[in-house]
Design an enzyme around this catalytic site. Structure first.
Site, PDB file in Angstrom:
ATOM      1  N   HIS A   1      -9.396  -3.447   4.998  1.00 25.25           N
ATOM      2  CA  HIS A   1      -8.163  -3.254   4.223  1.00 25.25           C
ATOM      3  C   HIS A   1      -7.115  -2.505   5.037  1.00 25.25           C
ATOM      4  O   HIS A   1      -5.957  -2.910   5.120  1.00 25.25           O
ATOM      5  CB  HIS A   1      -8.512  -2.492   2.941  1.00 25.25           C
ATOM      6  CG  HIS A   1      -7.368  -2.263   2.014  1.00 25.25           C
ATOM      7  ND1 HIS A   1      -7.330  -2.782   0.737  1.00 25.25           N
ATOM      8  CD2 HIS A   1      -6.221  -1.553   2.148  1.00 25.25           C
ATOM      9  CE1 HIS A   1      -6.208  -2.407   0.140  1.00 25.25           C
ATOM     10  NE2 HIS A   1      -5.519  -1.643   0.976  1.00 25.25           N
ATOM     11  N   GLU A   2      -7.522  -1.390   5.649  1.00 26.75           N
ATOM     12  CA  GLU A   2      -6.564  -0.573   6.391  1.00 26.75           C
ATOM     13  C   GLU A   2      -6.091  -1.255   7.665  1.00 26.75           C
ATOM     14  O   GLU A   2      -4.910  -1.192   8.020  1.00 26.75           O
ATOM     15  CB  GLU A   2      -7.177   0.796   6.717  1.00 26.75           C
ATOM     16  CG  GLU A   2      -7.499   1.641   5.510  1.00 26.75           C
ATOM     17  CD  GLU A   2      -6.335   1.783   4.544  1.00 26.75           C
ATOM     18  OE1 GLU A   2      -5.175   1.881   4.997  1.00 26.75           O
ATOM     19  OE2 GLU A   2      -6.587   1.771   3.331  1.00 26.75           O
TER      20      GLU A   2
ATOM     21  N   HIS B   1      -3.498  -3.784   6.882  1.00 24.68           N
ATOM     22  CA  HIS B   1      -2.189  -3.160   6.647  1.00 24.68           C
ATOM     23  C   HIS B   1      -1.379  -3.081   7.940  1.00 24.68           C
ATOM     24  O   HIS B   1      -0.161  -3.298   7.943  1.00 24.68           O
ATOM     25  CB  HIS B   1      -2.370  -1.733   6.122  1.00 24.68           C
ATOM     26  CG  HIS B   1      -2.259  -1.605   4.638  1.00 24.68           C
ATOM     27  ND1 HIS B   1      -1.150  -2.010   3.927  1.00 24.68           N
ATOM     28  CD2 HIS B   1      -3.117  -1.090   3.728  1.00 24.68           C
ATOM     29  CE1 HIS B   1      -1.336  -1.763   2.641  1.00 24.68           C
ATOM     30  NE2 HIS B   1      -2.525  -1.207   2.490  1.00 24.68           N
TER      31      HIS B   1
ATOM     32  N   CYS C   1      -4.658  -1.235  -4.154  1.00 28.85           N
ATOM     33  CA  CYS C   1      -3.862  -0.755  -3.026  1.00 28.85           C
ATOM     34  C   CYS C   1      -2.851   0.264  -3.528  1.00 28.85           C
ATOM     35  O   CYS C   1      -2.178   0.031  -4.541  1.00 28.85           O
ATOM     36  CB  CYS C   1      -3.144  -1.922  -2.362  1.00 28.85           C
ATOM     37  SG  CYS C   1      -2.111  -1.465  -0.958  1.00 28.85           S
TER      38      CYS C   1
END
Length: 210
Positions: free
Chosen positions: A171-172, A175, A129
């Protein structure tokens, strides 16, 4: 399209314009690191709070920042902005035997994204990351997902993603919910990028999105 009645938030628009200017002529912004409160906050849904001109400049700046890092994704929270917006992009590499099932993932702006798993298959690979710079750890992710998002024009998209693109999207999107990959990683696998290449992997592992 974003709602016809969408109203530009003038204060937020000015704030974003100031943020963009900090990137200078290179359009490269600093990426906030773990511990910054913005990385742990639920983002606000984007519904047209920015003028189209400002939105386009923000997307361009995020894209440039992501490529310069380098990374394969960047969420708005990683530049200190609590809006549900991210950019992603990755391209096929030479190693056809890569177990991560890397596939072409052209540039996308993903606004208000969400996903749900397809089936029960998961895969565990090292993941990094840009906001936890210099380290990677093994993280289990869904192998297949249905991804949903809006683009910069407000048009809705739905696509089934597999392998590496699915990992990037997860993953995004995570976030934007205030989650970092390390929250559910196998902590004993945590390693510096240098030690990962020296001891655990034959080839460098790209930073997975953000």
């Amino acid at each position: 399209m974003f709602g016809k009645n969408a109203k530009v938030d003038l204060e937020l628009n000015r704030e974003v314009e100031r943020l963009i200017k900090t990137g200078g002529k290179e359009h490269i912004l600093p990426i906030v690191q773990a511990g910054e409160p913005v990385l742990r906050q639920q983002t606000v849904q984007y519904n047209g709070q920015l003028s189209r001109k400002t939105l386009d400049k923000l997307i361009d700046t995020m894209h440039t920042t992501m490529l310069e890092a380098p990374g394969v994704g960047l969420a708005a929270t990683q530049i200190g902005l609590g809006l549900a917006l991210a950019v992603v992009e990755d391209h096929v590499r030479d190693d056809e035997d890569d177990p991560r099932e890397i596939a072409e993932f052209p540039f996308h702006v993903i606004i208000n994204p969400s996903y749900e798993p397809v089936g029960e298959k998961t895969r565990s690979f090292f993941e990094g990351c840009l906001s936890f710079d210099g380290y990677q750890a093994v993280r289990r992710r869904w192998l297949d997902i249905v991804a949903r998002w809006q683009d910069e024009n407000g048009e809705q998209h739905e696509e089934r993603l597999h392998g590496w693109p699915a990992r990037i999207f997860q993953h995004e999107t995570d976030h934007l919910s205030g989650e970092l990959y390390i929250d559910q990683a196998e902590i004993r696998s945590l390693t510096t990028n240098e030690n990962l290449e020296d001891y655990w992997c034959d080839d460098p592992v790209p930073t997975d999105a953000a």
